[in-house]
Design a protein around this motif. Sequence first.
Motif: not given
Length: 130
Positions: A47-66
């Motif tokens: 989950q989260g932003d692929l360009h900022h892995p493991f970062a919580a404070n990003v503009p859009l924290f993506h929900q990633r479906r399988a």
Amino acid sequence: MSEFQLKSGDLVTAAYKSGEYVGELVELYPPRVAVVKILAVLVHPTQGDLHHPFAANVPLFHQRRALAYGEKASAPLASVRPYDGEVPEYKASLKKALEEQISKLREDTSEWAQRSLVQLKELQKEYFAE
């Protein structure tokens, strides 16, 4: 190219974004892409932003479906490997991969892990709503 020969119809494992899947090879577009039809989930996407892995404070924290059963994905050819095991049933593999990821995140107290857990629990409800 790799040391093994792949052809349409082969069972393979493939990484797509941050998930890993078992699928059937549909087409090859060397040197970079393989189209894979998804049959099972090995690792649920992070989950989260692929360009900022493991970062919580990003503009859009993506929900990633399988990826869905039968969905075709263009996977990086470098991530595609032959698969010779028994292909697990899709829904059971999705449940196992999701539970494994949730279990790992419960041990992590970071803000990213806690936000990821919220997203994964929402997905769990959606995936297995009867």
